[in-house]
Design a protein around this motif. Structure first.
Motif, PDB file in Angstrom:
ATOM      1  N   ALA A 235       3.960   1.114 -12.510  1.00 54.07           N
ATOM      2  CA  ALA A 235       4.427  -0.248 -12.237  1.00 54.07           C
ATOM      3  C   ALA A 235       5.883  -0.244 -11.802  1.00 54.07           C
ATOM      4  CB  ALA A 235       4.247  -1.116 -13.481  1.00 54.07           C
ATOM      5  N   MET A 236       6.703   0.540 -12.481  1.00 54.18           N
ATOM      6  CA  MET A 236       8.127   0.573 -12.157  1.00 54.18           C
ATOM      7  C   MET A 236       8.366   1.135 -10.756  1.00 54.18           C
ATOM      8  SD  MET A 236       9.702   1.853 -15.820  1.00 54.18           S
ATOM      9  CE  MET A 236      11.380   1.894 -15.208  1.00 54.18           C
ATOM     10  N   ILE A 237       7.664   2.211 -10.424  1.00 58.06           N
ATOM     11  CA  ILE A 237       7.850   2.810  -9.097  1.00 58.06           C
ATOM     12  C   ILE A 237       7.420   1.846  -8.002  1.00 58.06           C
ATOM     13  CG2 ILE A 237       7.088   4.669  -7.565  1.00 58.06           C
ATOM     14  CD1 ILE A 237       6.834   6.434 -10.084  1.00 58.06           C
ATOM     15  N   ILE A 238       6.274   1.186  -8.205  1.00 53.84           N
ATOM     16  CA  ILE A 238       5.791   0.223  -7.210  1.00 53.84           C
ATOM     17  C   ILE A 238       6.778  -0.934  -7.057  1.00 53.84           C
ATOM     18  CG2 ILE A 238       4.051  -1.538  -6.744  1.00 53.84           C
ATOM     19  CD1 ILE A 238       1.948   0.325  -7.814  1.00 53.84           C
ATOM     20  N   LEU A 239       7.129  -1.563  -8.184  1.00 54.14           N
ATOM     21  CA  LEU A 239       7.936  -2.782  -8.142  1.00 54.14           C
ATOM     22  C   LEU A 239       9.369  -2.516  -7.680  1.00 54.14           C
ATOM     23  CD1 LEU A 239       6.594  -4.356 -11.455  1.00 54.14           C
ATOM     24  CD2 LEU A 239       6.037  -5.057  -9.122  1.00 54.14           C
ATOM     25  N   LEU A 240       9.874  -1.295  -7.945  1.00 59.09           N
ATOM     26  CA  LEU A 240      11.221  -0.962  -7.497  1.00 59.09           C
ATOM     27  C   LEU A 240      11.236  -0.461  -6.051  1.00 59.09           C
ATOM     28  CD1 LEU A 240      12.613   0.845 -10.688  1.00 59.09           C
ATOM     29  CD2 LEU A 240      13.113  -1.482  -9.922  1.00 59.09           C
ATOM     30  N   SER A 241      10.262   0.356  -5.693  1.00 57.82           N
ATOM     31  CA  SER A 241      10.260   0.928  -4.341  1.00 57.82           C
ATOM     32  C   SER A 241       9.805  -0.061  -3.280  1.00 57.82           C
ATOM     33  CB  SER A 241       9.357   2.168  -4.297  1.00 57.82           C
ATOM     34  OG  SER A 241       8.002   1.823  -4.520  1.00 57.82           O
TER      35      SER A 241
ATOM     36  N   GLY B 290       0.810  -1.212   0.000  1.00 58.81           N
ATOM     37  CA  GLY B 290       0.000   0.000   0.000  1.00 58.81           C
ATOM     38  C   GLY B 290       0.844   1.262   0.000  1.00 58.81           C
ATOM     39  N   SER B 291       1.956   1.252   0.733  1.00 59.50           N
ATOM     40  CA  SER B 291       2.844   2.418   0.768  1.00 59.50           C
ATOM     41  C   SER B 291       3.467   2.669  -0.604  1.00 59.50           C
ATOM     42  CB  SER B 291       3.951   2.203   1.810  1.00 59.50           C
ATOM     43  OG  SER B 291       3.411   2.031   3.102  1.00 59.50           O
ATOM     44  N   ALA B 292       3.922   1.607  -1.259  1.00 66.46           N
ATOM     45  CA  ALA B 292       4.524   1.750  -2.587  1.00 66.46           C
ATOM     46  C   ALA B 292       3.498   2.233  -3.601  1.00 66.46           C
ATOM     47  CB  ALA B 292       5.128   0.421  -3.034  1.00 66.46           C
ATOM     48  N   ALA B 293       2.274   1.689  -3.538  1.00 66.97           N
ATOM     49  CA  ALA B 293       1.218   2.082  -4.476  1.00 66.97           C
ATOM     50  C   ALA B 293       0.822   3.541  -4.279  1.00 66.97           C
ATOM     51  CB  ALA B 293       0.000   1.180  -4.303  1.00 66.97           C
ATOM     52  N   THR B 294       0.741   3.989  -3.022  1.00 66.59           N
ATOM     53  CA  THR B 294       0.374   5.376  -2.734  1.00 66.59           C
ATOM     54  C   THR B 294       1.454   6.335  -3.226  1.00 66.59           C
ATOM     55  OG1 THR B 294      -0.869   4.675  -0.781  1.00 66.59           O
ATOM     56  CG2 THR B 294      -0.242   6.991  -0.906  1.00 66.59           C
ATOM     57  N   PHE B 295       2.702   6.002  -2.969  1.00 62.06           N
ATOM     58  CA  PHE B 295       3.819   6.835  -3.428  1.00 62.06           C
ATOM     59  C   PHE B 295       3.822   6.947  -4.952  1.00 62.06           C
ATOM     60  CE2 PHE B 295       8.354   6.844  -4.844  1.00 62.06           C
ATOM     61  CZ  PHE B 295       8.644   8.167  -4.512  1.00 62.06           C
ATOM     62  N   ALA B 296       3.630   5.815  -5.629  1.00 55.21           N
ATOM     63  CA  ALA B 296       3.627   5.812  -7.090  1.00 55.21           C
ATOM     64  C   ALA B 296       2.451   6.624  -7.635  1.00 55.21           C
ATOM     65  CB  ALA B 296       3.556   4.376  -7.610  1.00 55.21           C
TER      66      ALA B 296
ATOM     67  N   GLN C 107      -5.637   4.349  -3.309  1.00 51.14           N
ATOM     68  CA  GLN C 107      -4.490   3.453  -3.200  1.00 51.14           C
ATOM     69  C   GLN C 107      -4.331   2.883  -1.792  1.00 51.14           C
ATOM     70  OE1 GLN C 107      -2.840   2.146  -5.577  1.00 51.14           O
ATOM     71  NE2 GLN C 107      -3.722   3.414  -7.182  1.00 51.14           N
ATOM     72  N   LEU C 108      -4.692   3.669  -0.779  1.00 52.85           N
ATOM     73  CA  LEU C 108      -4.630   3.158   0.587  1.00 52.85           C
ATOM     74  C   LEU C 108      -5.570   1.978   0.776  1.00 52.85           C
ATOM     75  CD1 LEU C 108      -4.440   6.463   2.692  1.00 52.85           C
ATOM     76  CD2 LEU C 108      -2.615   4.779   2.345  1.00 52.85           C
ATOM     77  N   VAL C 109      -6.649   1.964  -0.005  1.00 51.33           N
ATOM     78  CA  VAL C 109      -7.611   0.863   0.081  1.00 51.33           C
ATOM     79  C   VAL C 109      -7.339  -0.168  -1.013  1.00 51.33           C
ATOM     80  CG1 VAL C 109     -10.055   0.229   0.002  1.00 51.33           C
ATOM     81  CG2 VAL C 109      -9.358   2.357   1.108  1.00 51.33           C
ATOM     82  N   TYR C 110      -7.452   0.278  -2.276  1.00 51.70           N
ATOM     83  CA  TYR C 110      -7.329  -0.627  -3.418  1.00 51.70           C
ATOM     84  C   TYR C 110      -5.910  -1.150  -3.601  1.00 51.70           C
ATOM     85  CZ  TYR C 110      -6.946  -1.928  -8.367  1.00 51.70           C
ATOM     86  OH  TYR C 110      -6.671  -2.580  -9.541  1.00 51.70           O
ATOM     87  N   GLY C 111      -4.926  -0.246  -3.583  1.00 48.60           N
ATOM     88  CA  GLY C 111      -3.537  -0.665  -3.765  1.00 48.60           C
ATOM     89  C   GLY C 111      -3.060  -1.594  -2.673  1.00 48.60           C
ATOM     90  N   THR C 112      -3.422  -1.265  -1.436  1.00 43.39           N
ATOM     91  CA  THR C 112      -3.048  -2.124  -0.308  1.00 43.39           C
ATOM     92  C   THR C 112      -3.636  -3.513  -0.465  1.00 43.39           C
ATOM     93  OG1 THR C 112      -2.888  -0.236   1.199  1.00 43.39           O
ATOM     94  CG2 THR C 112      -3.218  -2.405   2.192  1.00 43.39           C
ATOM     95  N   ALA C 113      -4.906  -3.582  -0.859  1.00 39.59           N
ATOM     96  CA  ALA C 113      -5.589  -4.870  -0.974  1.00 39.59           C
ATOM     97  C   ALA C 113      -5.046  -5.695  -2.138  1.00 39.59           C
ATOM     98  CB  ALA C 113      -7.085  -4.653  -1.136  1.00 39.59           C
ATOM     99  N   ARG C 114      -4.888  -5.087  -3.318  1.00 45.28           N
ATOM    100  CA  ARG C 114      -4.518  -5.890  -4.497  1.00 45.28           C
ATOM    101  C   ARG C 114      -3.089  -6.416  -4.408  1.00 45.28           C
ATOM    102  NH1 ARG C 114      -2.099  -3.796  -9.362  1.00 45.28           N
ATOM    103  NH2 ARG C 114      -1.291  -1.683  -9.123  1.00 45.28           N
TER     104      ARG C 114
END
Length: 368
Positions: free
Chosen positions: A346-352, A75-81, A137-144
């Protein structure tokens, strides 16, 4: 003497071993039992089966911090991205809605849209709706991401720690994506409306103040069901997005690693991660773009004051109208902006997420 199958069934009822789940998983992973010879006994000792159950089917107990790790870090990575790529996401939504609001006119590029927004409404306009994006993202990104990681890890444990197949990764991505969409759709509705409101004629604008204002006014004016408009295409988009991004990333990581002669002994090298992330960004955009376009139009539609009807009656009606009025290319209207959003996202999430996870473990003293 009781039949062996009956003995195992009774034991299963006693210690609650999920045999159907194990049988289905065994078929999917092509696991086979060792051949039975005539000299082997047909009965299985109860103590051996109980030991086998505890040693192979019962994972080691985890602390709350370990269970929460994939959700907190994902969730943190998804929110940042999402914060970083929000201007491109805003341009993507506006390009998708442009054909609906301006039929027959060519859709402008996302750089033109952003430039005009900054010129007319100031630099802050490109971050319109960022609070809804963060909430989503705090909800959806964290969950997925969290669910995909948790489900994949559970599948690996059931597979005796061996890597799971691409089919299993795909099933994990589809399952986690669909569940996450059902949880996060209301924030998605608020995000789309905040981003598209300024495109409407001045007299028809809602002028939402923030994400909570958009949510409460949508419920009060249209009912709670309005928060789930476009749920079906959103679920399809979430499933295709998770498969294209997460499952394809794992597969691309292996392929890119071989092409770059990366041994990946201590994990993939940065070049491997970047290459795999670019591939995952493209496949995620390619798979999910048509569903994302339909979702955006269904979520942004408003009742026509003349006909007192909505522009689209549902998913199929929206798809057929897009196909009839804009052609097959209409489903990929704004693909440049969409890919420009998906690939960096995708890159920011997967790298961070790797750095965030390591920091999380260091702070809480968790072992890998």
């Amino acid at each position: 003497e009781a039949h062996p199958a009956l003995t195992i069934h009774r034991l299963h009822s006693f210690i609650s071993i999920p045999l159907p789940t194990q049988l289905v998983f065994s078929l999917l992973t092509h696991q086979q039992s060792p051949p039975h010879t005539p000299h082997q006994s047909t009965s299985t000792p109860i103590s051996h089966l109980i030991h086998l159950h505890h040693s192979s089917t019962m994972p080691e107990s985890k602390s709350f911090a370990q269970i929460a790790e994939p959700f907190v870090c994902g969730g943190s990575a998804a929110t940042f991205a999402s914060i970083v790529i929000h201007p491109m996401d805003l341009a993507k939504v506006r390009m998708q809605l442009y054909g609906q609001l301006n039929p027959g006119k060519p859709v402008p590029g996302f750089t033109t849209l952003l430039t005009n927004m900054v010129k007319n409404d100031g630099i802050a306009s490109v971050y319109k709706g960022v609070d809804a994006a963060i909430g989503r993202q705090l909800v959806y990104g964290t969950a997925r991401i969290g669910l995909h990681r948790a489900i994949s890890d559970q599948m690996k444990e059931m597979n005796e720690g061996k890597p799971i197949s691409f089919l299993m990764k795909t099933l994990s991505g589809m399952m986690s994506g669909s569940i996450a969409v059902c949880i996060g759709t209301p924030f998605d509705i608020a995000l789309v409306r905040l981003q598209s409101d300024s495109m409407a004629p001045v007299g028809e604008r809602k002028n939402y103040k923030n994400v909570f204002d958009a949510l409460t006014r949508t419920v009060s004016e249209e009912g709670a069901g309005a928060l789930y408009k476009g749920l079906v295409p959103n679920i399809l988009r979430g499933m295709s997005m998770n498969v294209g991004m997460l499952a394809c990333y794992d597969q691309a990581k292996e392929t890119v690693g071989k092409l770059l002669n990366d041994p990946m002994v201590n994990g993939p090298a940065l070049t491997t991660q970047v290459g795999a992330s670019c591939v995952a960004g493209f496949t995620a955009a390619l798979f999910s773009m048509p569903f994302d376009l339909i979702k955006s139009r269904l979520m942004a539609q408003k009742v026509d004051p003349v006909t007192n009807k909505l522009p689209y009656s549902g998913v199929m009606d929206c798809a057929m109208q897009v196909l009839k009025k804009e052609g097959p290319k209409g489903f990929y209207s704004g693909f440049s902006a969409y890919y420009g959003r998906c690939a960096p996202h995708a890159m920011i999430i997967l790298l961070s997420i790797e750095s965030i996870t390591q920091g999380y473990r260091n702070v809480l003293g968790l072992q890998k």
